[in-house]
Design a protein around this motif. Sequence first.
Motif, PDB file in Angstrom:
ATOM      1  N   TRP A  99       4.876   0.123  -6.875  1.00  0.00           N
ATOM      2  CA  TRP A  99       5.866  -0.351  -5.912  1.00  0.00           C
ATOM      3  C   TRP A  99       5.578  -1.766  -5.441  1.00  0.00           C
ATOM      4  CZ3 TRP A  99      10.233   1.884  -3.536  1.00  0.00           C
ATOM      5  CH2 TRP A  99      10.578   3.138  -4.054  1.00  0.00           C
ATOM      6  N   ALA A 114       4.776   1.530   0.657  1.00  0.00           N
ATOM      7  CA  ALA A 114       5.200   1.146  -0.695  1.00  0.00           C
ATOM      8  C   ALA A 114       4.347   0.001  -1.218  1.00  0.00           C
ATOM      9  CB  ALA A 114       6.677   0.758  -0.692  1.00  0.00           C
ATOM     10  N   ARG A 127      10.676  -3.781  -5.318  1.00  0.00           N
ATOM     11  CA  ARG A 127      11.079  -2.635  -4.502  1.00  0.00           C
ATOM     12  C   ARG A 127      10.543  -2.762  -3.080  1.00  0.00           C
ATOM     13  NH1 ARG A 127       9.528   2.285  -8.683  1.00  0.00           N
ATOM     14  NH2 ARG A 127      10.968   1.722 -10.370  1.00  0.00           N
TER      15      ARG A 127
END
Length: 310
Positions: free
Chosen positions: A273, A267, A277
């Motif tokens: 991302w 991620a 997150r």
Amino acid sequence: MLAELALYSDRLFMATVLVYVLAMVLHGAAYAIERAPAKAVALVGAGGQDAAPIEEPVEPPAGGRAEKFGGMALSLTLLGVFLHFGSIVLRGLAAQRWPLGNMYEFVSAICLAAAVTWLVVQRRSAVARPVGLFVLLPVVILLFLGGTVLYAPAAPVMPALQSYWLVIHVTAITISSGLLLVPGMLSALYLLRRSGRLAGIADKLPSADALDRVAYRTTIVAFPLFTFAIIAGAIWAEAAWGRFWGWDPKETVAFVSWVIYAAYLHARATAGWRTGRAAWINIVGFAAVVFNLFFINMVVAGLHSYAGLG
């Protein structure tokens, strides 16, 4: 003789906790002092429009004093690391084995790895020095739990642990867990810095980008070692129990933790991302490691129930 070594180990452990607490207090003092000048200027300007300007500073520049407190805190942390290492070495000599046979020893070694990791991180990235207070806090809490609730006298381990794989597998998982403590805290601070909340606490933290960058780089170092630890554990399981993997609770949570950290690294390298997150994934990964360390070892019955508390 062995009893004396165990006593000296315990005393060094207590001295280590005391030194880390003092280092944490000094880090906190440096952190607080850095905010003092801004508050003093605001109070000076509250005298009304006719108030005469004050050309001299109300107090000496806080940056110099904060730097001194920060330097003292780092010196104490380094001293604590030496005392901590000595405690672990004497523990091994007293027990006449590798000093990673129960929860007390495991937690102590994890905290040593975390403290060393923090010293290396701040050495390579001085901008992260204000984070020392927040990194030492979980270390002190874990050591307090280790020295009280989790403490076990120096003694031989059960036959199942009398293997050279104890040195390889448990050492690798210990060091990687200590390494992962630091990016876990940095990701939490990143979210705090980025949210804009608790400005009185977060305003002197490094920038959100700096926190995220250091967390990512530290996790990159820890992840291969964590992977090796899981593989070594599987090899040890085959030698001890005749199978590489049996979905024992500890094995299962370790695998889940590995998947979470792999997802974090993916991620973090994926466009879109590189925000909160990815940081949340990193925090969840460390939470899984802590869950595996305490809940699985102490509550759930399984083949890995070696906490040494009973």
